[in-house]
Design a protein around this motif. Structure first.
Motif, PDB file in Angstrom:
ATOM      1  N   GLY A  12     -54.195 -25.533  15.076  1.00 14.30           N
ATOM      2  CA  GLY A  12     -53.879 -24.531  16.082  1.00 14.30           C
ATOM      3  C   GLY A  12     -54.390 -23.145  15.799  1.00 14.30           C
ATOM      4  N   SER A  13     -54.960 -22.909  14.602  1.00 14.74           N
ATOM      5  CA  SER A  13     -55.367 -21.536  14.297  1.00 14.74           C
ATOM      6  C   SER A  13     -56.724 -21.438  13.620  1.00 14.74           C
ATOM      7  N   LEU A  14     -56.988 -22.247  12.599  1.00 19.40           N
ATOM      8  CA  LEU A  14     -58.236 -22.131  11.847  1.00 19.40           C
ATOM      9  C   LEU A  14     -58.855 -23.505  11.629  1.00 19.40           C
ATOM     10  N   GLU A  15     -60.069 -23.677  12.097  1.00 15.76           N
ATOM     11  CA  GLU A  15     -60.817 -24.865  11.727  1.00 15.76           C
ATOM     12  C   GLU A  15     -61.256 -24.719  10.265  1.00 15.76           C
ATOM     13  N   ALA A  16     -61.488 -25.842   9.604  1.00 16.35           N
ATOM     14  CA  ALA A  16     -61.916 -25.792   8.204  1.00 16.35           C
ATOM     15  C   ALA A  16     -63.227 -25.019   8.059  1.00 16.35           C
ATOM     16  N   ILE A 322     -54.241 -22.069  -0.377  1.00 15.52           N
ATOM     17  CA  ILE A 322     -53.874 -21.094   0.655  1.00 15.52           C
ATOM     18  C   ILE A 322     -53.378 -21.877   1.865  1.00 15.52           C
ATOM     19  N   VAL A 323     -52.178 -21.563   2.309  1.00 12.00           N
ATOM     20  CA  VAL A 323     -51.555 -22.326   3.389  1.00 12.00           C
ATOM     21  C   VAL A 323     -50.903 -21.380   4.391  1.00 12.00           C
ATOM     22  N   GLY A 324     -50.583 -21.942   5.554  1.00 10.63           N
ATOM     23  CA  GLY A 324     -49.853 -21.153   6.534  1.00 10.63           C
ATOM     24  C   GLY A 324     -48.391 -21.006   6.132  1.00 10.63           C
ATOM     25  N   GLY A 325     -47.789 -22.099   5.682  1.00  9.09           N
ATOM     26  CA  GLY A 325     -46.395 -22.084   5.267  1.00  9.09           C
ATOM     27  C   GLY A 325     -46.162 -23.023   4.104  1.00  9.09           C
ATOM     28  N   ILE A 326     -45.116 -22.757   3.338  1.00  6.67           N
ATOM     29  CA  ILE A 326     -44.776 -23.576   2.170  1.00  6.67           C
ATOM     30  C   ILE A 326     -43.356 -24.106   2.346  1.00  6.67           C
ATOM     31  N   ASP A 327     -43.230 -25.432   2.405  1.00  5.01           N
ATOM     32  CA  ASP A 327     -41.922 -26.063   2.518  1.00  5.01           C
ATOM     33  C   ASP A 327     -41.817 -27.155   1.447  1.00  5.01           C
ATOM     34  N   PHE A 328     -42.017 -26.731   0.206  1.00  2.00           N
ATOM     35  CA  PHE A 328     -42.011 -27.647  -0.931  1.00  2.00           C
ATOM     36  C   PHE A 328     -41.814 -26.798  -2.182  1.00  2.00           C
ATOM     37  N   PRO A 329     -41.073 -27.287  -3.180  1.00  2.00           N
ATOM     38  CA  PRO A 329     -40.823 -26.471  -4.377  1.00  2.00           C
ATOM     39  C   PRO A 329     -42.118 -26.042  -5.070  1.00  2.00           C
ATOM     40  N   ILE A 330     -42.227 -24.748  -5.346  1.00  2.05           N
ATOM     41  CA  ILE A 330     -43.447 -24.214  -5.959  1.00  2.05           C
ATOM     42  C   ILE A 330     -43.739 -24.886  -7.295  1.00  2.05           C
ATOM     43  N   ALA A 331     -42.705 -25.102  -8.103  1.00  2.00           N
ATOM     44  CA  ALA A 331     -42.908 -25.727  -9.417  1.00  2.00           C
ATOM     45  C   ALA A 331     -43.503 -27.122  -9.280  1.00  2.00           C
ATOM     46  N   ASP A 332     -43.084 -27.840  -8.253  1.00  2.00           N
ATOM     47  CA  ASP A 332     -43.616 -29.185  -8.027  1.00  2.00           C
ATOM     48  C   ASP A 332     -45.056 -29.134  -7.525  1.00  2.00           C
ATOM     49  N   ILE A 333     -45.389 -28.085  -6.773  1.00  2.00           N
ATOM     50  CA  ILE A 333     -46.769 -27.917  -6.323  1.00  2.00           C
ATOM     51  C   ILE A 333     -47.686 -27.725  -7.536  1.00  2.00           C
ATOM     52  N   LEU A 349     -43.693 -12.827  10.711  1.00  2.00           N
ATOM     53  CA  LEU A 349     -44.477 -12.966  11.936  1.00  2.00           C
ATOM     54  C   LEU A 349     -44.022 -14.198  12.703  1.00  2.00           C
ATOM     55  N   ALA A 350     -44.017 -14.084  14.017  1.00  2.00           N
ATOM     56  CA  ALA A 350     -43.785 -15.251  14.851  1.00  2.00           C
ATOM     57  C   ALA A 350     -44.980 -16.189  14.704  1.00  2.00           C
ATOM     58  N   LEU A 351     -44.743 -17.500  14.890  1.00  2.00           N
ATOM     59  CA  LEU A 351     -45.806 -18.478  14.711  1.00  2.00           C
ATOM     60  C   LEU A 351     -47.007 -18.157  15.594  1.00  2.00           C
ATOM     61  N   GLU A 352     -46.761 -17.754  16.806  1.00  2.00           N
ATOM     62  CA  GLU A 352     -47.850 -17.417  17.726  1.00  2.00           C
ATOM     63  C   GLU A 352     -48.696 -16.270  17.184  1.00  2.00           C
ATOM     64  N   ASP A 353     -48.038 -15.279  16.581  1.00  2.00           N
ATOM     65  CA  ASP A 353     -48.775 -14.145  16.006  1.00  2.00           C
ATOM     66  C   ASP A 353     -49.552 -14.563  14.758  1.00  2.00           C
ATOM     67  N   CYS A 354     -48.991 -15.498  13.990  1.00  2.00           N
ATOM     68  CA  CYS A 354     -49.718 -16.024  12.822  1.00  2.00           C
ATOM     69  C   CYS A 354     -51.020 -16.677  13.257  1.00  2.00           C
ATOM     70  N   PHE A 355     -50.951 -17.442  14.345  1.00  2.00           N
ATOM     71  CA  PHE A 355     -52.146 -18.096  14.864  1.00  2.00           C
ATOM     72  C   PHE A 355     -53.185 -17.062  15.287  1.00  2.00           C
ATOM     73  N   LYS A 356     -52.728 -16.032  15.989  1.00  2.00           N
ATOM     74  CA  LYS A 356     -53.641 -15.008  16.499  1.00  2.00           C
ATOM     75  C   LYS A 356     -54.290 -14.210  15.374  1.00  2.00           C
ATOM     76  N   LEU A 361     -55.672 -12.205   8.326  1.00  2.00           N
ATOM     77  CA  LEU A 361     -54.711 -12.502   7.270  1.00  2.00           C
ATOM     78  C   LEU A 361     -55.386 -13.253   6.125  1.00  2.00           C
ATOM     79  N   LEU A 362     -56.206 -14.228   6.470  1.00  2.00           N
ATOM     80  CA  LEU A 362     -56.922 -14.996   5.456  1.00  2.00           C
ATOM     81  C   LEU A 362     -57.908 -14.115   4.702  1.00  2.00           C
ATOM     82  N   PHE A 363     -58.637 -13.287   5.422  1.00  2.00           N
ATOM     83  CA  PHE A 363     -59.627 -12.399   4.806  1.00  2.00           C
ATOM     84  C   PHE A 363     -58.976 -11.505   3.759  1.00  2.00           C
TER      85      PHE A 363
END
Length: 379
Positions: A12-16, A322-333, A349-356, A361-363
């Motif tokens: 929904g926001s960035l192609e590879a 680099i990810v949009g969101g993290i829903d997993f324990p950092i230590a396990d990552i 940021l709202a999800l819609e604003d993250c996409f925009k 943000l990545l740069f």
């Protein structure tokens, strides 16, 4: 310094490919002399066709097909004429992003359009298929897709059932097509999950709700998938229920077994075609940057960042995720081989604003990571 950029897409926001372009610009804005190698990746979901279209001789083919609710759309796939290989991602014709939230009705959506893409490739002489199963809007066990290839799915009265999740409940017999020579084609199924067809960890219970199914509909879909497995065993003498990945894409993993589909790791298929490991053998990288939209429980099972990290660790290279969101324990990552992981968001940021704002943000994040990683390197 040498840096490999090997991300998946951010849905929904960035192609590879876009991720790689932005990351390269950010790195070279800090270190103009940096040697950056970009390799967009995929694991069988959205973006696989874009990624593999970079292969020599790949041609983009467009076809008019049905979307999950029967609307005519234009979908693309890649075709390698020399090897007679079609690369198809079902998300292009049967994907969840094609539907508005109110259209997401798992009992009624169909994979028929994906079958139309396969049929189009067959008409061009394709003998080999690579099918990516990520991002589906369906839970029809692939009967829509198979119907487009000539299979008949009949109820007790020998009438055609509806080609959707609801139709699975009425299914009593399957008639294979006489016109499709299954011995003349090979089908690799790129899959990034290992769920069985039905049950608590099957297609309906695990993924039905995100496709619009209520709790009552999830139970019905699971019943339909069980019935599909029963009829396949009765009529075709195939056991499809317990195979790892059978529940992928609403049971499409099981359905493709009817045309000889072999389920494999999507990342493995893509990385071998792109010769990713050869990059590590050829170059001595200082850093690998990878990523995906959301790092969660599923990420450890064949997703791009973890698989790239495993390969990088084989060559003792530092890995940043680099990810949009993290829903997993950092230590396990970290235990999975990713040395450091960051979300691109720098404020609430709202999800819609993250996409925009995904590109800037990545740069900014890449600039900071490179400054920190190479703060002591003198050029």
């Amino acid at each position: 310094m040498k840096i490999l950029i090997a991300p998946d897409s951010f849905k929904g926001s960035l192609e590879a490919v876009t991720f790689c372009e932005v990351a390269t610009q950010a790195i070279q804005s800090v270190y103009p002399q940096a040697d950056v190698i970009s390799q967009p990746m995929a694991d069988g979901g959205e973006g696989m066709v874009d990624t593999l279209s970079s292969l020599d001789g790949a041609e983009r083919i467009s076809a008019i097909v049905q979307d999950p609710v029967g609307k005519a759309i234009t979908a693309n796939y890649a075709y390698l004429q020399e090897s007679q290989t079609a690369i198809i991602e079902m998300a292009a014709a049967s994907g969840l992003p094609l539907l508005k939230p109110k259209q997401r009705k798992a009992m009624k959506t169909s994979t028929y359009g994906t079958g139309q893409l396969i049929q189009d490739a067959l008409s061009r002489g394709a003998k080999h298929f690579i099918l990516g199963l990520g991002g589906s809007a369906t839970t029809d066990a692939g009967i829509g897709c198979l119907s487009a290839l000539g299979f008949q799915f009949l109820n007790a009265n020998k009438e055609h059932v509806s080609l959707d999740g609801e139709g699975l409940l009425a299914l009593e017999s399957i008639v294979p097509p006489s016109s499709l020579d299954l011995d003349s084609i090979s089908v690799q199924v790129a899959c990034d999950i290992s769920n069985p067809l039905y049950g608590e960890t099957g297609a309906a219970y695990m993924f039905g709700p995100q496709k619009g199914a209520s709790s009552e509909e999830v139970a019905l879909l699971d019943q339909g998938l069980r019935n599909f497995a029963r009829v396949v065993k009765k009529d075709l003498q195939l056991e499809v229920a317990e195979l790892a990945g059978a529940g992928a894409a609403g049971g499409m993993g099981a359905g493709l077994m009817l045309i000889g589909g072999k389920l494999n790791s999507g990342f493995k298929i893509v990385s071998e075609l792109l010769q990713l490991e050869q990059q590590f053998q050829t170059h001595q990288f200082d850093l690998v940057i990878t990523g995906e939209g959301q790092f969660n429980e599923q990420s450890q099972y064949g997703k791009v960042p973890v698989e790239v990290a495993k390969l990088a660790k084989k060559y003792n290279v530092f890995v940043v995720g680099i990810v949009g969101g993290i829903d997993f324990p950092i230590a396990d990552i970290h235990k999975l081989g990713i040395d450091a992981i960051f979300s691109i968001t720098d404020r609430p940021l709202a999800l819609e604003d993250c996409f925009k704002e995904a590109r800037p943000l990545l740069f900014n994040l890449i600039q900071n990571i490179v400054r920190l990683t190479f703060r002591n390197i003198q050029e």
